[in-house]
Design a protein around this motif. Structure first.
Motif, PDB file in Angstrom:
ATOM      1  N   THR A  44       0.932  -1.037   0.175  1.00 48.49           N
ATOM      2  CA  THR A  44      -0.095   0.057  -0.220  1.00 48.49           C
ATOM      3  C   THR A  44       0.770   1.206   0.011  1.00 48.49           C
ATOM      4  N   ASP A  45       2.341   1.011   0.072  1.00 49.10           N
ATOM      5  CA  ASP A  45       3.285   2.117   0.080  1.00 49.10           C
ATOM      6  C   ASP A  45       2.667   3.370  -0.829  1.00 49.10           C
ATOM      7  N   PRO A  46       2.569   3.037  -2.266  1.00 49.68           N
ATOM      8  CA  PRO A  46       2.445   4.165  -2.966  1.00 49.68           C
ATOM      9  C   PRO A  46       1.085   4.606  -2.899  1.00 49.68           C
ATOM     10  N   GLY A  47       0.252   4.278  -2.059  1.00 52.95           N
ATOM     11  CA  GLY A  47      -1.105   4.989  -1.805  1.00 52.95           C
ATOM     12  C   GLY A  47      -2.126   4.394  -2.608  1.00 52.95           C
ATOM     13  N   PRO A  48      -3.448   4.875  -2.462  1.00 53.28           N
ATOM     14  CA  PRO A  48      -4.439   4.205  -2.786  1.00 53.28           C
ATOM     15  C   PRO A  48      -4.922   4.164  -4.035  1.00 53.28           C
ATOM     16  N   GLU A 141      -7.480   1.341  12.964  1.00 51.43           N
ATOM     17  CA  GLU A 141      -6.461   2.179  12.455  1.00 51.43           C
ATOM     18  C   GLU A 141      -7.166   3.520  11.663  1.00 51.43           C
ATOM     19  N   SER A 142      -8.255   3.463  11.026  1.00 52.54           N
ATOM     20  CA  SER A 142      -8.875   4.314  10.349  1.00 52.54           C
ATOM     21  C   SER A 142      -9.373   5.409  11.171  1.00 52.54           C
ATOM     22  N   VAL A 307     -12.117  10.595  -4.920  1.00 51.55           N
ATOM     23  CA  VAL A 307     -12.293  11.797  -4.422  1.00 51.55           C
ATOM     24  C   VAL A 307     -12.648  12.797  -5.332  1.00 51.55           C
ATOM     25  N   CYS A 432      -7.937  11.035  -8.008  1.00 45.35           N
ATOM     26  CA  CYS A 432      -7.388  11.046  -6.635  1.00 45.35           C
ATOM     27  C   CYS A 432      -8.269   9.992  -5.780  1.00 45.35           C
ATOM     28  N   PHE A 433      -7.588   9.237  -5.290  1.00 48.57           N
ATOM     29  CA  PHE A 433      -8.233   8.122  -4.391  1.00 48.57           C
ATOM     30  C   PHE A 433      -7.993   8.118  -2.812  1.00 48.57           C
ATOM     31  N   GLU A 434      -8.901   7.711  -2.167  1.00 52.14           N
ATOM     32  CA  GLU A 434      -8.580   7.486  -0.541  1.00 52.14           C
ATOM     33  C   GLU A 434      -8.931   6.188  -0.080  1.00 52.14           C
ATOM     34  N   PHE A 435      -8.039   5.803   0.710  1.00 51.51           N
ATOM     35  CA  PHE A 435      -8.347   4.413   1.403  1.00 51.51           C
ATOM     36  C   PHE A 435      -9.552   4.586   2.393  1.00 51.51           C
ATOM     37  N   TYR A 438     -10.634   0.432   5.426  1.00 43.92           N
ATOM     38  CA  TYR A 438      -9.449  -0.454   6.047  1.00 43.92           C
ATOM     39  C   TYR A 438      -9.597  -0.713   7.168  1.00 43.92           C
TER      40      TYR A 438
END
Lengths: 462, 106
Positions: A44-48, A141-142, A307, A432-435, A438
């Protein structure tokens, strides 16, 4: 010497597509004679973005080259190859992308093999809602509970599988296994657990192996081996100039996780509080004392929600008077642009400025204060997010134009406030995305959210 | 007791995401004795580290003394969810800077 008292695993690298020494890999396969070659291909390092967009963060060319190396070496020796988190994010398009690469290689190289594929993308969202309604989900964690809306709004949802589906696919004796989203240690631990080795020890070994030679000195994306015994695991790098040391393996427990004493996963926690790590040979270490504490079975869900569309513009500022006035100038630009956008019927989801050279890096953006000695140059990056790519780019253009011509107190330079390095000055970045998801869900069947297929490739089946 | 900057006494100072909602900081010392002295000196308390980041105490998710690794570990709730609007550091790999010049008592 392979005995039923030991299980030998080779990890070629820490991330498939990021390279390893072909020479060291081939020699290690020959000399070490692994029972399994497995490699993690994602994070998941490079993001959602990659999960949401269904795209890979590694290139097709590198993935094809590396899979070619692995299978060419392992297939004739009957060493199974398992690739986890295919395509980086482990969704269905990612898995299909890697599957196509394998099919292409098989046709080019006349491979004849049994290919197992484990898909962990979730189609049945009603089932997820049932789980939520039954109180069987947990925020992880979210900071927010999982909701039906979040389930509906996600572009893609995957379950991060444990080792059980991989163990199941091995009943069909595959040569190559491609897995979608899975705990990175599970591709290494599934087979040894199936053969009766300790789950804690195998999971711990997997957690170190998934980083390849990152747990060695010198650090590199490269080959690492592990020999799992009944009560120990021994790590040794493939490259002769590298060493596994007490320090490097101990330090790995800190990497990219919150608790260095615990490794939580589906079905239990690996407890490292009693671990002893000793130097076995100059290049290898022995780890003992790993414990496994069974827990109710949970799977982690990851979901990405769009988003909007993002655009960006890079603008350099060297005027010392403007630099001193910059904090208030940027706010003026924002408010003037917002007024103009309203008249034009455009609406931004967000407009933000990053001031490189001042404070563009900290995640925790503090109150608007400039350093006492103003920098001689500031790079402003404008970021705009809107509902469509077209609107986002148009808004970015408006903000950039406003910054170029805005007036400010003490202004001497009236010909243009910024240095644009590019034309067009603004560019589309993409969705643009968000997790948005989770979370953990409690399941009775570890395989409920995995779909397994096994097929023959090449030979008479082509 | 001399005061030194953390960058002068640590072997590794690094930051990285631990999942999309956490940022974790690792400080590794060459010798466990240095870790012990730093702890005794009281210069790297969770309060002081949180303050160095300009965060509220509630932003600290956990902290660990990891003696086998000669390390201290602090984990914060990520101020921005990874990759969303306003993101400044996708990997969280450049968030260690505020630690570098912290004064440590040896």
């Amino acid at each position: 010497m392979n005995t039923s008292e030991e299980f030998r695993i080779l990890a070629p690298t820490g991330t498939l597509g990021y390279g390893f020494s072909a020479e060291d890999f081939r020699r290690t396969v020959r000399d070490f004679a692994p029972d399994l070659v497995a490699v993690d291909a994602g994070s998941t390092d490079p993001g959602p973005y990659y999960l949401g967009a269904g795209k890979s963060f590694t290139s097709r060319a590198t993935i094809k080259y590396e899979i070619g190396l692995l299978v060419d070496e392992c297939l004739p020796r009957k060493i199974p190859v398992v690739i986890g988190n295919c395509g980086g994010a482990g969704g269905r398009p990612h898995l299909q992308w890697v599957n196509e690469i394998v099919m292409e290689l098989a046709a080019e190289r006349n491979w004849k093999l049994r290919l197992g594929v484990i898909d962990s993308e979730i189609d049945d969202r009603d089932r997820l809602k049932q789980i939520v309604s039954a109180g069987q989900s947990e925020q992880f964690e979210s900071g927010a509970e999982l909701t039906h809306d979040a389930i509906d709004d996600a572009t893609r949802i995957v379950a991060q599988l444990g080792p059980e589906p991989v163990a199941e696919v091995f009943a069909e004796e595959p040569d190559v296994v491609l897995v979608g989203r899975i705990c990175d240690d599970a591709i290494f631990s599934a087979l040894p657990i199936l053969k009766g080795f300790d789950r804690g020890l195998a999971s711990y070994a997997g957690k170190v192996l998934e980083c390849g030679a990152l747990a060695c000195e010198p650090v590199e994306m490269d080959v690492l081996t592990a020999v799992i015994g009944r009560e120990y695991v021994i790590f040794e790098p493939g490259a002769q100039h590298r060493r596994s040391t007490v320090k490097s393996v101990t330090g790995h427990s800190l990497y990219e996780r919150e608790n260095p004493f615990e490794q939580a996963g589906p079905g239990g926690i690996v407890d490292l509080t009693e671990v002893t790590i000793t130097q076995e040979t100059e290049r290898s270490v022995r780890v003992q004392g790993v414990k496994f504490i069974p827990q109710p079975y949970t799977l982690k869900l990851e979901g990405a929600c769009e988003v909007g569309y993002r655009s960006a513009c890079i603008a350099g500022i060297a005027d010392p008077i403007l630099i001193e006035a910059l904090p208030s100038v940027l706010e003026t630009v924002r408010s003037r642009t917002e007024k103009r956008l309203e008249s034009a019927g455009l609406s931004a989801r967000s407009i933000s400025f990053k001031r490189y050279g001042v404070d563009a890096v900290p995640l925790n953006q503090r109150a608007d204060t400039f350093p006492a000695s103003a920098p001689s140059e500031v790079g402003v990056v404008i970021e705009t997010i809107a509902d469509t790519a077209e609107d986002s780019l148009a808004i970015c253009h408006e903000v950039a134009g406003s910054l170029l011509h805005v007036d400010y107190p003490g202004q001497l330079n009236t010909a243009g406030n910024v240095a644009f390095p590019f034309s067009p000055a603004e560019f589309p970045v993409g969705q643009c995305f968000e997790f948005s998801i989770y979370h953990l869900i409690h399941v009775d069947d570890p395989n409920e959210f995995s779909t397994i297929t096994v097929k023959e490739i090449g030979g008479d089946h082509a | 007791m001399p005061e030194q900057r953390l960058r002068d006494v640590a072997e590794v100072v690094r930051s990285k995401n631990a999942g999309p909602h956490r940022l974790t900081l690792d400080i590794i010392f060459k010798e466990v004795e240095v870790l012990d002295k730093v702890l005794e000196g009281g210069s790297l308390t969770p309060e002081k580290v949180t303050e160095a980041y300009g965060l509220q105490p509630s932003a600290l998710s956990s902290w660990f003394i990891f003696r086998p690794g000669r390390a201290l570990k602090f984990t914060f709730i990520r101020p921005i969810d990874q990759g969303g609007p306003g993101e400044t550091d996708i990997y969280g790999a450049q968030q260690h800077a505020p630690l570098m010049d912290l004064e440590v008592q040896l």
